[in-house]
Design a protein around this motif. Structure first.
Motif, PDB file in Angstrom:
ATOM      1  N   THR A   2       0.846  -1.191   0.000  1.00  0.00           N
ATOM      2  CA  THR A   2       0.000   0.000   0.000  1.00  0.00           C
ATOM      3  C   THR A   2       0.879   1.237   0.000  1.00  0.00           C
ATOM      4  N   GLU A  35       5.007   1.877   6.273  1.00  0.00           N
ATOM      5  CA  GLU A  35       5.065   1.227   4.964  1.00  0.00           C
ATOM      6  C   GLU A  35       6.417   0.582   4.696  1.00  0.00           C
ATOM      7  N   PRO A  39       6.086  -7.555   9.397  1.00  0.00           N
ATOM      8  CA  PRO A  39       5.336  -7.621  10.658  1.00  0.00           C
ATOM      9  C   PRO A  39       6.255  -7.569  11.884  1.00  0.00           C
ATOM     10  N   ASP A 100      -1.678  -9.098  14.472  1.00  0.00           N
ATOM     11  CA  ASP A 100      -1.658  -9.155  13.011  1.00  0.00           C
ATOM     12  C   ASP A 100      -1.609  -7.724  12.478  1.00  0.00           C
ATOM     13  N   GLU A 102      -1.590  -6.429   9.501  1.00  0.00           N
ATOM     14  CA  GLU A 102      -2.553  -6.131   8.438  1.00  0.00           C
ATOM     15  C   GLU A 102      -3.934  -5.848   9.013  1.00  0.00           C
ATOM     16  N   ALA A 106      -5.940  -2.258   9.122  1.00  0.00           N
ATOM     17  CA  ALA A 106      -7.317  -2.177   8.621  1.00  0.00           C
ATOM     18  C   ALA A 106      -8.237  -1.592   9.697  1.00  0.00           C
TER      19      ALA A 106
END
Length: 170
Positions: A2, A35, A39, A100, A102, A106
């Motif tokens: 992203t 970015e 992880p 997590d 990601e 989100a």
């Protein structure tokens, strides 16, 4: 991968547009600091005994967005946070080892979207539906506070990112 778009705030605008643009600028800055990292790098702590990490900052700011815009401005009540609990009030920072990234990114984006919706179209003098420490809080105060909160934590994020991979910048 992203790529976050960060838009410079305008030099001239009405108060709400100016404050909102600066808040969005700082929201994007935090995302830019995350970015391109793994992880493990996002979970990496600053220095002992601190539990500060880039992922912890993202999780913390998701909580902050929810608290001020949904809780104070809109009056929603929450028994526990997204990440914090009565057993671990700093769960946003403390519980990143198995998190997590990601999913947490989100969640952050979702909370930002909900915050934008909560404030959309409201004049800055709009009072929150819940009191803070027994006092009324306006949307203006919330926007200024959020800019301050992000600015402070983006400084932390800049130092964390530099420590992780040497990247520096705005």
């Amino acid at each position: 991968m992203t790529t976050t778009e960060r838009i410079d705030p305008p030099f001239a605008a009405d108060e709400t547009a100016m404050l909102t643009a600066w808040l969005d600028y700082h929201r994007a800055t935090l995302l830019l600091k995350t970015e391109g990292l793994t992880p493990e790098q996002l979970r990496e702590r600053s220095v002992p005994p601190s539990s500060l990490s880039l992922l912890g900052l993202v999780r913390h700011m998701a909580e902050v967005e929810r608290h001020w815009f949904l809780g104070i401005l809109q009056g929603q009540e929450f028994e526990e946070g997204i990440y914090w609990t009565s057993e671990d009030e700093d769960g946003d920072f403390n519980q990143v080892d198995g998190a997590d990234p990601e999913a947490d990114l989100a969640t952050f984006r979702t909370q930002v979207g909900l915050a934008r919706e909560a404030a959309a179209g409201l004049p800055p003098e709009t009072p929150g539906k819940r009191l803070r420490r027994g006092e009324e809080v306006t949307l203006r105060w919330i926007l200024v506070h959020m800019i301050e909160e992000y600015a402070r934590h983006n400084g932390h994020a800049d130092l964390l990112r530099e420590r992780i991979d040497g990247a520096t910048g705005e």
